[in-house]
Design a protein around this motif. Structure first.
Motif, PDB file in Angstrom:
ATOM      1  N   LEU A 140       0.687  -1.154  -0.140  1.00  0.00           N
ATOM      2  CA  LEU A 140      -0.043   0.152   0.253  1.00  0.00           C
ATOM      3  C   LEU A 140       0.888   1.148   0.152  1.00  0.00           C
ATOM      4  CD1 LEU A 140      -2.750  -1.093   2.662  1.00  0.00           C
ATOM      5  CD2 LEU A 140      -2.606  -1.499   0.107  1.00  0.00           C
ATOM      6  N   GLN A 141       0.406   2.408  -1.023  1.00  0.00           N
ATOM      7  CA  GLN A 141       0.950   3.382  -0.739  1.00  0.00           C
ATOM      8  C   GLN A 141       0.205   4.513   0.024  1.00  0.00           C
ATOM      9  OE1 GLN A 141       3.968   3.677  -2.107  1.00  0.00           O
ATOM     10  NE2 GLN A 141       4.116   1.711  -2.995  1.00  0.00           N
ATOM     11  N   LYS A 142       0.716   5.785   0.218  1.00  0.00           N
ATOM     12  CA  LYS A 142       0.008   6.783   0.919  1.00  0.00           C
ATOM     13  C   LYS A 142      -1.149   7.044   0.361  1.00  0.00           C
ATOM     14  CE  LYS A 142       0.329  11.706   1.867  1.00  0.00           C
ATOM     15  NZ  LYS A 142       1.362  12.855   1.863  1.00  0.00           N
ATOM     16  N   GLY A 143      -2.425   7.168   0.895  1.00  0.00           N
ATOM     17  CA  GLY A 143      -3.900   7.103   0.593  1.00  0.00           C
ATOM     18  C   GLY A 143      -4.375   5.986   0.135  1.00  0.00           C
ATOM     19  N   ASP A 144      -3.832   4.813   0.134  1.00  0.00           N
ATOM     20  CA  ASP A 144      -4.234   3.257  -0.152  1.00  0.00           C
ATOM     21  C   ASP A 144      -5.153   3.040   0.942  1.00  0.00           C
ATOM     22  OD1 ASP A 144      -3.512   3.510  -2.686  1.00  0.00           O
ATOM     23  OD2 ASP A 144      -1.864   1.986  -2.316  1.00  0.00           O
ATOM     24  N   VAL A 145      -6.240   2.274   0.823  1.00  0.00           N
ATOM     25  CA  VAL A 145      -7.008   1.668   1.956  1.00  0.00           C
ATOM     26  C   VAL A 145      -7.233   0.078   1.797  1.00  0.00           C
ATOM     27  CG1 VAL A 145      -9.518   1.504   3.003  1.00  0.00           C
ATOM     28  CG2 VAL A 145      -8.387   3.710   2.146  1.00  0.00           C
ATOM     29  N   PHE A 146      -7.203  -0.601   2.919  1.00  0.00           N
ATOM     30  CA  PHE A 146      -7.441  -2.111   2.958  1.00  0.00           C
ATOM     31  C   PHE A 146      -8.321  -2.503   3.910  1.00  0.00           C
ATOM     32  CE2 PHE A 146      -5.822  -6.423   3.167  1.00  0.00           C
ATOM     33  CZ  PHE A 146      -5.564  -6.750   2.010  1.00  0.00           C
ATOM     34  N   VAL A 147      -8.808  -3.777   3.758  1.00  0.00           N
ATOM     35  CA  VAL A 147      -9.661  -4.084   4.913  1.00  0.00           C
ATOM     36  C   VAL A 147      -9.194  -5.465   5.477  1.00  0.00           C
ATOM     37  CG1 VAL A 147     -11.492  -5.010   3.363  1.00  0.00           C
ATOM     38  CG2 VAL A 147     -12.212  -4.555   5.699  1.00  0.00           C
ATOM     39  N   PHE A 148      -9.076  -5.897   6.714  1.00  0.00           N
ATOM     40  CA  PHE A 148      -8.968  -7.011   7.250  1.00  0.00           C
ATOM     41  C   PHE A 148     -10.039  -7.660   7.856  1.00  0.00           C
ATOM     42  CE2 PHE A 148      -5.229  -4.345   7.806  1.00  0.00           C
ATOM     43  CZ  PHE A 148      -4.186  -5.092   7.131  1.00  0.00           C
ATOM     44  N   PRO A 149     -10.599  -8.749   7.368  1.00  0.00           N
ATOM     45  CA  PRO A 149     -11.700  -9.341   8.001  1.00  0.00           C
ATOM     46  C   PRO A 149     -11.648  -9.765   9.395  1.00  0.00           C
ATOM     47  CG  PRO A 149     -11.222 -10.265   5.644  1.00  0.00           C
ATOM     48  CD  PRO A 149     -10.071  -9.543   6.242  1.00  0.00           C
ATOM     49  N   GLN A 150     -12.670  -9.660   9.943  1.00  0.00           N
ATOM     50  CA  GLN A 150     -12.943  -9.872  11.573  1.00  0.00           C
ATOM     51  C   GLN A 150     -12.543 -11.321  11.706  1.00  0.00           C
ATOM     52  OE1 GLN A 150     -16.676  -9.101  13.340  1.00  0.00           O
ATOM     53  NE2 GLN A 150     -16.299 -10.367  15.100  1.00  0.00           N
ATOM     54  N   GLY A 151     -11.573 -11.160  12.782  1.00  0.00           N
ATOM     55  CA  GLY A 151     -10.942 -12.574  13.535  1.00  0.00           C
ATOM     56  C   GLY A 151      -9.640 -13.365  12.671  1.00  0.00           C
ATOM     57  N   LEU A 152      -9.339 -12.676  11.387  1.00  0.00           N
ATOM     58  CA  LEU A 152      -8.196 -13.428  10.659  1.00  0.00           C
ATOM     59  C   LEU A 152      -6.975 -12.543  11.045  1.00  0.00           C
ATOM     60  CD1 LEU A 152      -9.854 -13.841   7.044  1.00  0.00           C
ATOM     61  CD2 LEU A 152      -9.948 -15.249   8.977  1.00  0.00           C
ATOM     62  N   VAL A 153      -5.923 -13.567  11.071  1.00  0.00           N
ATOM     63  CA  VAL A 153      -4.517 -13.239  11.528  1.00  0.00           C
ATOM     64  C   VAL A 153      -4.202 -12.255  10.511  1.00  0.00           C
ATOM     65  CG1 VAL A 153      -2.383 -13.727  11.577  1.00  0.00           C
ATOM     66  CG2 VAL A 153      -4.132 -15.010  12.569  1.00  0.00           C
ATOM     67  N   HIS A 154      -3.656 -10.896  10.724  1.00  0.00           N
ATOM     68  CA  HIS A 154      -3.286  -9.912   9.714  1.00  0.00           C
ATOM     69  C   HIS A 154      -1.962  -9.288  10.229  1.00  0.00           C
ATOM     70  CE1 HIS A 154      -6.199  -7.827  12.208  1.00  0.00           C
ATOM     71  NE2 HIS A 154      -5.166  -6.801  12.006  1.00  0.00           N
ATOM     72  N   PHE A 155      -1.170  -8.470   9.384  1.00  0.00           N
ATOM     73  CA  PHE A 155       0.027  -7.947   9.698  1.00  0.00           C
ATOM     74  C   PHE A 155       0.381  -6.612   8.957  1.00  0.00           C
ATOM     75  CE2 PHE A 155       0.934 -10.845   6.541  1.00  0.00           C
ATOM     76  CZ  PHE A 155       1.760 -10.045   5.717  1.00  0.00           C
ATOM     77  N   GLN A 156       1.171  -5.820   9.281  1.00  0.00           N
ATOM     78  CA  GLN A 156       1.564  -4.899   8.326  1.00  0.00           C
ATOM     79  C   GLN A 156       3.236  -4.698   8.541  1.00  0.00           C
ATOM     80  OE1 GLN A 156      -0.625  -2.667  11.049  1.00  0.00           O
ATOM     81  NE2 GLN A 156      -2.210  -4.089  10.108  1.00  0.00           N
TER      82      GLN A 156
END
Length: 214
Positions: A140-156
């Motif tokens: 993702l770059q500046k201004g980008d949006v992403f959604v993480f579904p409930q309960g799923l393992v995620h990271f940045q």
């Protein structure tokens, strides 16, 4: 100006965001600090004593301290920090990242998360549930949006050479956070070493080494 427009759009999404919590049955239910009443949520403050400060939180413009082992800092604005969120089904957080810093794999058991990058470049991803365990990731770059579904393992992870900043909105006043490594290797009391050794298919000495860091 561009950042202001971006934030306005983002908060528009936030307030149309599908909340996981139950809908309120009154105008508001500001959390009563120190209440001994146990409910699914927090007990309500007397509405006659409610003030504007109950609905306000200051300081989110300030960067978090990222001098730590993972190189990131989450500044939450959950019901514990903003009592007016009680029963409203939303919250948010600011996340600061050092260069190559990570927000380690974790889950929010009670909320979906939508994240917008304010500064920098982030590699993000989530893993689907068993049996596929599919990694879905993107840069993702500046201004980008992403959604993480409930309960799923995620990271940045910040893949840039300068600090990065993101704002995350969550569909619960108290989304909860389970950081995978902390939960597995830093539980109280410890999970038995032979269980972890068998689960991760490694020697007990390696488990012991990892546990010592948590």
């Amino acid at each position: 100006m561009a950042k202001s427009v971006l934030l306005i759009c983002f908060f528009g999404v936030l307030f149309t965001f599908g909340a996981a919590d139950h809908s309120p049955l009154q105008d508001f239910c500001v959390a009563q600090a120190g209440s001994a009443v146990l409910v699914n949520g927090l007990a309500c403050k007397d509405p006659k004593t409610v003030q504007a400060n109950d609905f306000s939180f200051g300081g989110l413009h300030l960067p978090g301290n990222i001098s730590n082992a993972v190189g990131s800092r989450v500044t939450p604005v959950f019901v514990a920090q903003l009592p007016g969120l009680n029963t409203l089904g939303i919250s948010l957080a600011r996340i600061d990242y050092a260069p190559w810093g990570i927000n380690p794999p974790h889950t929010h058991p009670r909320a979906t998360e939508i994240l917008v990058v304010l500064e920098g470049t982030l590699e993000i991803g989530f893993i689907t549930s068993n049996p596929d365990n599919r990694l879905i990731s993107k840069v993702l770059q500046k201004g980008d949006v992403f959604v993480f579904p409930q309960g799923l393992v995620h990271f940045q992870r910040n893949t840039g050479t300068v600090n990065a900043v993101a704002i995350a909105a969550l569909g619960s006043q108290n989304p909860g956070v389970i950081t995978v490594a902390n939960a597995v290797f830093g539980s109280t009391p410890d999970i038995a070493m032979d269980i972890l050794a068998k689960a991760f298919q490694v020697d007990k000495s390696i488990v012991s080494q990892i546990q010592s860091k948590f």
